[in-house]
Design a protein around this motif. Sequence first.
Motif, PDB file in Angstrom:
ATOM      1  N   SER A 104      11.362   8.833  -7.333  1.00  0.00           N
ATOM      2  CA  SER A 104      11.191   9.114  -8.638  1.00  0.00           C
ATOM      3  C   SER A 104       9.852   8.434  -9.576  1.00  0.00           C
ATOM      4  CB  SER A 104      11.811   9.826  -9.455  1.00  0.00           C
ATOM      5  OG  SER A 104      12.439  11.639  -8.441  1.00  0.00           O
ATOM      6  N   ASP A 105       9.262   8.298 -10.355  1.00  0.00           N
ATOM      7  CA  ASP A 105       8.921   7.575 -11.219  1.00  0.00           C
ATOM      8  C   ASP A 105       7.989   8.192 -11.865  1.00  0.00           C
ATOM      9  OD1 ASP A 105       6.210   7.785  -9.151  1.00  0.00           O
ATOM     10  OD2 ASP A 105       6.413   5.777  -8.240  1.00  0.00           O
ATOM     11  N   SER A 106       7.228   7.921 -12.978  1.00  0.00           N
ATOM     12  CA  SER A 106       5.992   7.879 -14.155  1.00  0.00           C
ATOM     13  C   SER A 106       4.939   8.695 -13.670  1.00  0.00           C
ATOM     14  CB  SER A 106       5.460   6.894 -15.787  1.00  0.00           C
ATOM     15  OG  SER A 106       5.101   6.186 -14.244  1.00  0.00           O
ATOM     16  N   GLY A 107       4.591   8.303 -12.384  1.00  0.00           N
ATOM     17  CA  GLY A 107       3.536   9.118 -11.335  1.00  0.00           C
ATOM     18  C   GLY A 107       4.279   9.997 -11.158  1.00  0.00           C
ATOM     19  N   GLY A 108       5.125  10.827 -10.317  1.00  0.00           N
ATOM     20  CA  GLY A 108       6.266  12.203  -9.850  1.00  0.00           C
ATOM     21  C   GLY A 108       6.943  11.576  -8.664  1.00  0.00           C
ATOM     22  N   GLN A 109       6.978  12.453  -7.799  1.00  0.00           N
ATOM     23  CA  GLN A 109       8.043  12.212  -7.324  1.00  0.00           C
ATOM     24  C   GLN A 109       7.227  11.941  -5.801  1.00  0.00           C
ATOM     25  OE1 GLN A 109      10.839  15.933  -7.424  1.00  0.00           O
ATOM     26  NE2 GLN A 109      12.095  15.203  -7.869  1.00  0.00           N
ATOM     27  N   SER A 110       7.853  11.000  -5.204  1.00  0.00           N
ATOM     28  CA  SER A 110       7.088  10.314  -3.545  1.00  0.00           C
ATOM     29  C   SER A 110       7.984  10.276  -2.302  1.00  0.00           C
ATOM     30  CB  SER A 110       6.577   9.673  -3.235  1.00  0.00           C
ATOM     31  OG  SER A 110       7.311   7.940  -4.020  1.00  0.00           O
ATOM     32  N   LEU A 111       7.865  10.304  -1.108  1.00  0.00           N
ATOM     33  CA  LEU A 111       8.688  10.454  -0.038  1.00  0.00           C
ATOM     34  C   LEU A 111       8.799   9.277   1.004  1.00  0.00           C
ATOM     35  CD1 LEU A 111       8.285  14.594   0.763  1.00  0.00           C
ATOM     36  CD2 LEU A 111       9.870  12.975  -0.610  1.00  0.00           C
ATOM     37  N   GLY A 112      10.262   9.471   1.012  1.00  0.00           N
ATOM     38  CA  GLY A 112       9.838   7.528   1.970  1.00  0.00           C
ATOM     39  C   GLY A 112      10.775   6.453   1.932  1.00  0.00           C
ATOM     40  N   ALA A 141       0.606   1.460   3.099  1.00  0.00           N
ATOM     41  CA  ALA A 141       1.282   0.930   1.380  1.00  0.00           C
ATOM     42  C   ALA A 141       2.589   0.753   1.343  1.00  0.00           C
ATOM     43  CB  ALA A 141       0.406   1.970   0.482  1.00  0.00           C
ATOM     44  N   VAL A 142       2.931  -0.476   0.660  1.00  0.00           N
ATOM     45  CA  VAL A 142       3.723  -0.809   0.104  1.00  0.00           C
ATOM     46  C   VAL A 142       3.862  -0.384  -1.268  1.00  0.00           C
ATOM     47  CG1 VAL A 142       5.377  -1.857   1.756  1.00  0.00           C
ATOM     48  CG2 VAL A 142       3.692  -2.863   0.122  1.00  0.00           C
ATOM     49  N   CYS A 143       4.585   0.516  -2.397  1.00  0.00           N
ATOM     50  CA  CYS A 143       5.119   0.324  -3.629  1.00  0.00           C
ATOM     51  C   CYS A 143       6.528  -0.226  -4.804  1.00  0.00           C
ATOM     52  CB  CYS A 143       4.798   2.038  -4.329  1.00  0.00           C
ATOM     53  SG  CYS A 143       3.415   2.512  -2.889  1.00  0.00           S
ATOM     54  N   GLU A 144       5.914  -0.619  -5.653  1.00  0.00           N
ATOM     55  CA  GLU A 144       7.030  -1.189  -6.135  1.00  0.00           C
ATOM     56  C   GLU A 144       6.905  -0.394  -7.743  1.00  0.00           C
ATOM     57  OE1 GLU A 144       9.829  -5.022  -8.208  1.00  0.00           O
ATOM     58  OE2 GLU A 144       7.776  -4.914  -8.722  1.00  0.00           O
ATOM     59  N   LYS A 145       5.980  -1.089  -8.701  1.00  0.00           N
ATOM     60  CA  LYS A 145       5.363  -0.396 -10.224  1.00  0.00           C
ATOM     61  C   LYS A 145       4.171   0.719  -9.236  1.00  0.00           C
ATOM     62  CE  LYS A 145       8.707  -2.098 -13.770  1.00  0.00           C
ATOM     63  NZ  LYS A 145       8.363  -2.790 -14.237  1.00  0.00           N
ATOM     64  N   LEU A 146       3.774  -0.622  -8.696  1.00  0.00           N
ATOM     65  CA  LEU A 146       2.119  -0.269  -8.344  1.00  0.00           C
ATOM     66  C   LEU A 146       2.095   0.118  -6.728  1.00  0.00           C
ATOM     67  CD1 LEU A 146      -0.329  -2.612 -10.316  1.00  0.00           C
ATOM     68  CD2 LEU A 146       0.369  -0.248 -10.772  1.00  0.00           C
ATOM     69  N   CYS A 147       0.898   0.382  -5.858  1.00  0.00           N
ATOM     70  CA  CYS A 147       1.038   0.657  -4.079  1.00  0.00           C
ATOM     71  C   CYS A 147       0.440  -0.694  -4.419  1.00  0.00           C
ATOM     72  CB  CYS A 147       0.425   1.691  -4.007  1.00  0.00           C
ATOM     73  SG  CYS A 147       1.961   3.057  -4.068  1.00  0.00           S
ATOM     74  N   VAL A 148       0.196  -1.581  -2.864  1.00  0.00           N
ATOM     75  CA  VAL A 148      -0.648  -1.738  -2.559  1.00  0.00           C
ATOM     76  C   VAL A 148      -0.833  -1.823  -0.905  1.00  0.00           C
ATOM     77  CG1 VAL A 148      -0.699  -4.232  -4.186  1.00  0.00           C
ATOM     78  CG2 VAL A 148       1.044  -4.247  -2.365  1.00  0.00           C
ATOM     79  N   PRO A 149      -2.421  -2.004  -0.349  1.00  0.00           N
ATOM     80  CA  PRO A 149      -2.368  -1.385   1.043  1.00  0.00           C
ATOM     81  C   PRO A 149      -1.646  -3.126   1.758  1.00  0.00           C
ATOM     82  CG  PRO A 149      -4.010  -2.304   0.490  1.00  0.00           C
ATOM     83  CD  PRO A 149      -3.204  -2.089  -0.686  1.00  0.00           C
ATOM     84  N   ALA A 150      -1.456  -2.071   3.661  1.00  0.00           N
ATOM     85  CA  ALA A 150      -0.592  -3.767   4.142  1.00  0.00           C
ATOM     86  C   ALA A 150      -1.665  -3.349   5.706  1.00  0.00           C
ATOM     87  CB  ALA A 150       0.736  -3.741   4.259  1.00  0.00           C
ATOM     88  N   GLU A 151      -1.222  -4.202   6.321  1.00  0.00           N
ATOM     89  CA  GLU A 151      -1.338  -4.006   7.869  1.00  0.00           C
ATOM     90  C   GLU A 151      -0.487  -4.898   8.930  1.00  0.00           C
ATOM     91  OE1 GLU A 151      -5.499  -6.057   9.934  1.00  0.00           O
ATOM     92  OE2 GLU A 151      -6.306  -4.270   8.540  1.00  0.00           O
TER      93      GLU A 151
END
Length: 278
Positions: A104-112, A141-151
Amino acid sequence: MHNMRQIIPILLAACGVAASVGNARAGDASTWSEDTRSAMRLIAGRNAKDVPQLRAGIEIKMKPGWHTYWRYPGDAGVPPRFDFAGSTNVKVAKVLYPAPQVHSDSGGQSLGYSDSVIFPVAVTPKDPGKPATLRVKVDYAVCEKLCVPAEGNAEVTLSAGDSAQDSALQAAEARVPKKVAAADLSLTARRVDGGAKPLVMVELAPPDGGPVQIFAEGPTPEWALPIPQPAPGAPAGRQQFSFALDGLPSGVDPKGPFDLTFTVVKGERAYEVTTRLD
């Protein structure tokens, strides 16, 4: 000098043993494919000879505080994508997903998953009598406060034998939801109003009692249903959750019949139920 001549062969022999051990363990896992905030690799499980399926896993580790996503990411996020093109003696590679956690964060709820995750892979070889080389490209993608793509890119050869990675792979396999019938959990789903985005009420009897979490998915990955929330009024021994039929693909009638899949998580155990919403 005499002592040195005795020592050198011993050192060389020791190095040979170390190299042999190192190579044996290296066969259980690929090297890490590293990104700035994460890394991924392939691991091999213990496999028997001439079996129809081989066991492997895709392991992702992240820096503390970072997370990645389940097959359905929730309110925000990007699900991982796996490409096994270029694999050798591989007919089918099926990725399995351990039960996720809610973030849970300011953007809502995510699953991971936080910190690390292993996605088990069931590999069907074309010729069960030969080793299979699994090659994968993973976009995630990996996220903390922002999400960034990874490969990440990795390969590992699967064959009969033991593996130092087997216990970790077994633990991940145990977290994959077990498919059960709706009747096994006494699970029902029904619309409780006739609005433009009807409210769906899900009721179930959790195994062994105690609180559970549930996640809802539609018939295809294009569906983006809200995460069901606990609802009051359940009879004794049962639990209720509700969610609006929002996030449907364009053109889908929210009042029409379709199949919904629910993942029910209780502690370390998880179940997957598909039921018809009429």
